[in-house]
Design a protein around this motif. Structure first.
Motif, PDB file in Angstrom:
ATOM      1  N   SER A  59     -23.161 -49.624 -31.849  1.00  0.00           N
ATOM      2  CA  SER A  59     -22.386 -50.820 -32.212  1.00  0.00           C
ATOM      3  C   SER A  59     -20.975 -50.447 -32.658  1.00  0.00           C
ATOM      4  CB  SER A  59     -23.111 -51.628 -33.282  1.00  0.00           C
ATOM      5  OG  SER A  59     -23.194 -50.902 -34.482  1.00  0.00           O
ATOM      6  N   ARG A  60     -20.815 -49.308 -33.305  1.00  0.00           N
ATOM      7  CA  ARG A  60     -19.483 -48.878 -33.742  1.00  0.00           C
ATOM      8  C   ARG A  60     -18.550 -48.673 -32.548  1.00  0.00           C
ATOM      9  NH1 ARG A  60     -19.788 -43.561 -36.507  1.00  0.00           N
ATOM     10  NH2 ARG A  60     -20.750 -44.797 -38.150  1.00  0.00           N
ATOM     11  N   TYR A  61     -19.064 -48.083 -31.484  1.00  0.00           N
ATOM     12  CA  TYR A  61     -18.237 -47.784 -30.315  1.00  0.00           C
ATOM     13  C   TYR A  61     -18.407 -48.788 -29.166  1.00  0.00           C
ATOM     14  CZ  TYR A  61     -17.321 -43.423 -32.714  1.00  0.00           C
ATOM     15  OH  TYR A  61     -16.931 -42.487 -33.635  1.00  0.00           O
ATOM     16  N   HIS A  62     -19.262 -49.795 -29.371  1.00  0.00           N
ATOM     17  CA  HIS A  62     -19.500 -50.833 -28.356  1.00  0.00           C
ATOM     18  C   HIS A  62     -19.894 -50.221 -27.007  1.00  0.00           C
ATOM     19  CE1 HIS A  62     -17.873 -53.648 -31.228  1.00  0.00           C
ATOM     20  NE2 HIS A  62     -16.794 -52.894 -31.339  1.00  0.00           N
ATOM     21  N   ILE A  63     -20.924 -49.368 -27.060  1.00  0.00           N
ATOM     22  CA  ILE A  63     -21.418 -48.690 -25.860  1.00  0.00           C
ATOM     23  C   ILE A  63     -22.937 -48.806 -25.788  1.00  0.00           C
ATOM     24  CG2 ILE A  63     -19.516 -47.017 -25.748  1.00  0.00           C
ATOM     25  CD1 ILE A  63     -21.388 -44.952 -27.059  1.00  0.00           C
ATOM     26  N   THR A  64     -23.495 -48.348 -24.669  1.00  0.00           N
ATOM     27  CA  THR A  64     -24.947 -48.245 -24.513  1.00  0.00           C
ATOM     28  C   THR A  64     -25.312 -46.766 -24.505  1.00  0.00           C
ATOM     29  OG1 THR A  64     -24.867 -48.140 -22.108  1.00  0.00           O
ATOM     30  CG2 THR A  64     -24.983 -50.334 -23.098  1.00  0.00           C
TER      31      THR A  64
END
Length: 83
Positions: free
Chosen positions: A29-34
């Motif tokens: 969530s911090r880096y908005h990635i999967t």
């Protein structure tokens, strides 16, 4: 007479830590990635075996850095493809 080598105790191997599910969700969530967007590391890597990580686990690798002091990297454990 067999002695087992612990690769994590070698001076050239950085600290490898298995991340909890909560830590992984915070990271994503911090880096908005999967998880699929993380760099990969194979399941048969000696350091991965040493910390008993399984496929789809996320590992935190902490290195000493001359510029930052401490650098963290994250890897997704994947199965090595058959040749």
């Amino acid at each position: 007479m067999s002695t087992k080598l612990n690769v994590l105790s070698h001076v050239m191997v950085p600290d490898h830590q298995l991340m909890s599910e909560e830590e992984v969700s915070t990271l994503l969530s911090r880096y908005h990635i999967t998880t699929e967007q993380l760099p990969k590391i194979y399941h048969d890597d000696p350091a991965v075996k040493a910390i008993d990580a399984k496929v789809d686990d996320v590992i935190r690798i902490i290195r000493k850095s001359h510029t930052a002091g401490r650098a963290e990297a994250y890897r997704l454990v994947i199965r090595r493809p058959k040749k």
